[in-house]
Scaffold this motif. Sequence first.
Motif, mmCIF file in Angstrom:
data_model
loop_
_atom_site.group_PDB
_atom_site.id
_atom_site.type_symbol
_atom_site.label_atom_id
_atom_site.label_comp_id
_atom_site.label_asym_id
_atom_site.label_seq_id
_atom_site.Cartn_x
_atom_site.Cartn_y
_atom_site.Cartn_z
ATOM 1 N N GLN A 50 -38.769 -12.601 -7.575
ATOM 2 C CA GLN A 50 -39.220 -12.477 -6.108
ATOM 3 C C GLN A 50 -39.133 -10.687 -5.697
ATOM 4 O O GLN A 50 -39.722 -10.362 -4.762
ATOM 5 C CB GLN A 50 -38.050 -12.945 -5.193
ATOM 6 C CG GLN A 50 -38.042 -12.850 -3.633
ATOM 7 C CD GLN A 50 -39.098 -13.919 -2.943
ATOM 8 O OE1 GLN A 50 -39.225 -14.948 -3.808
ATOM 9 N NE2 GLN A 50 -39.529 -13.823 -1.758
ATOM 10 N N ASP A 51 -38.427 -9.921 -6.485
ATOM 11 C CA ASP A 51 -38.351 -8.521 -6.217
ATOM 12 C C ASP A 51 -39.754 -8.133 -6.442
ATOM 13 O O ASP A 51 -40.207 -6.976 -5.916
ATOM 14 C CB ASP A 51 -37.413 -7.839 -7.131
ATOM 15 C CG ASP A 51 -36.036 -8.432 -6.825
ATOM 16 O OD1 ASP A 51 -35.614 -8.524 -5.482
ATOM 17 O OD2 ASP A 51 -35.157 -8.450 -7.844
ATOM 18 N N TYR A 89 -42.624 -10.047 -3.407
ATOM 19 C CA TYR A 89 -42.595 -9.632 -2.216
ATOM 20 C C TYR A 89 -41.249 -9.761 -1.577
ATOM 21 O O TYR A 89 -40.354 -10.579 -2.003
ATOM 22 C CB TYR A 89 -43.597 -10.454 -1.051
ATOM 23 C CG TYR A 89 -42.890 -11.877 -0.657
ATOM 24 C CD1 TYR A 89 -42.391 -12.252 0.434
ATOM 25 C CD2 TYR A 89 -43.297 -12.875 -1.774
ATOM 26 C CE1 TYR A 89 -42.074 -13.556 0.566
ATOM 27 C CE2 TYR A 89 -42.853 -14.111 -1.440
ATOM 28 C CZ TYR A 89 -42.189 -14.569 -0.086
ATOM 29 O OH TYR A 89 -41.615 -15.798 -0.143
ATOM 30 N N ARG A 90 -40.961 -9.279 -0.435
ATOM 31 C CA ARG A 90 -39.512 -9.265 0.274
ATOM 32 C C ARG A 90 -39.918 -9.639 1.739
ATOM 33 O O ARG A 90 -40.583 -9.160 2.290
ATOM 34 C CB ARG A 90 -38.999 -8.095 0.032
ATOM 35 C CG ARG A 90 -38.001 -7.831 -1.164
ATOM 36 C CD ARG A 90 -36.928 -8.984 -1.311
ATOM 37 N NE ARG A 90 -36.335 -8.865 -2.412
ATOM 38 C CZ ARG A 90 -35.308 -9.624 -2.738
ATOM 39 N NH1 ARG A 90 -35.026 -10.727 -2.203
ATOM 40 N NH2 ARG A 90 -34.765 -9.574 -3.892
ATOM 41 N N ILE A 100 -46.996 -17.190 -0.455
ATOM 42 C CA ILE A 100 -45.754 -16.671 0.482
ATOM 43 C C ILE A 100 -45.364 -17.793 1.414
ATOM 44 O O ILE A 100 -46.070 -18.100 2.510
ATOM 45 C CB ILE A 100 -46.325 -15.389 1.164
ATOM 46 C CG1 ILE A 100 -46.539 -14.450 0.052
ATOM 47 C CG2 ILE A 100 -45.042 -14.830 2.222
ATOM 48 C CD1 ILE A 100 -47.020 -12.940 1.032
ATOM 49 N N THR A 158 -35.169 -10.124 -10.248
ATOM 50 C CA THR A 158 -35.600 -11.558 -9.812
ATOM 51 C C THR A 158 -37.044 -11.187 -9.626
ATOM 52 O O THR A 158 -37.868 -10.374 -9.226
ATOM 53 C CB THR A 158 -35.039 -12.278 -8.873
ATOM 54 O OG1 THR A 158 -35.467 -11.759 -7.513
ATOM 55 C CG2 THR A 158 -33.543 -12.424 -8.875
#
Length: 338
Positions: A113-114, A117-118, A197, A111
């Motif tokens: 998001q990967d 950032y996590r 973020i 995705t």
Amino acid sequence: MNDWRIYRGAGLPHDEIQRLPAPPPWRDFSTGGADDTLAGADRRLGVRRRLVQNHHPRPAETDAVNAALYLRRPLLVTGNPGTGKSTLAHAVAHELRLGRVLRWPIVSRTTLQDGLYRYDAIGRLQDVQLERAQTGAPGPTAATPAGIGSYIRLGPLGTALLPSEQPRVLLIDELDKSDLDLPNDLLNALEEGEFAIPELERIANREPVVEVLSDDGRTVPVFGGRVRCTTFPFIVLTSNGERDFPAALLRRCIRLELEPPGEEQVGAMIEAHLGGDTATGEAERGLVQRFLNREPGEVIATDQLLNALYLTQHASRAERVTRERIADMLMQPLDQPR
């Protein structure tokens, strides 16, 4: 010793593993550490690449790279497996001294998001609970848990969009393996060069600057909960041509179709990885000609040729029929079922 085999299938334990030679240069993981910017380039470009003044890219390839650099646009590289799509990103980073290539390998579950950032919310909650439990116990209390930035790590795309004087090189590898949504999800980040973020935006009034981890493992500041590039990264998206991409993505990219390497490119590749005298023997020359004279449309990757050349060298004392059997095994066309 004439027998080149390490494993013989006899079922009797022995110490022949000690005879195993050094790995092929493109499979040598012993050099460099996690922060070594040259380790990945050595495997991609060849440890002898300094002896090769030019990897002989075709004019269309250099034109496309320069267009992407000038226009600050991603470069979408399409071609069969083993044509050098991923290597192109490493070659640009090496020649322009742009540091380690940030690599984002794409799979069907990847995705956006990967890549950005996590946030490890569970890890932060566990640390808070542990601190509370230790504080309530008699004796010395635990230190205050680390701030939220310790639980946020930027992905390869997020790291590439950090402010910098020179562009970072980002390889988004095998985008055609993604689900249907990812190419469209990338559009805003590729167009605007920034992303938010939310976990940091919510506390921006209280903590306007938060230190987070980058994909390089470095601690970097994030201001106001947003990451915004000052120099657009050099982004290479690769595809094996297994699917079509939306027009909205295509118009934002410089497109390049990589043709299979010709004799000049193959010679430079062999010299970079194995040395200039590798393809001088009769068997080795035969393998190179077999690769160059393959049937139109037949897909044989360049690393298959390298594997065959390397192993033929180490099995040089084996019978000719054995060497031919090894070559047949290693150079099976990728587009033909066995």
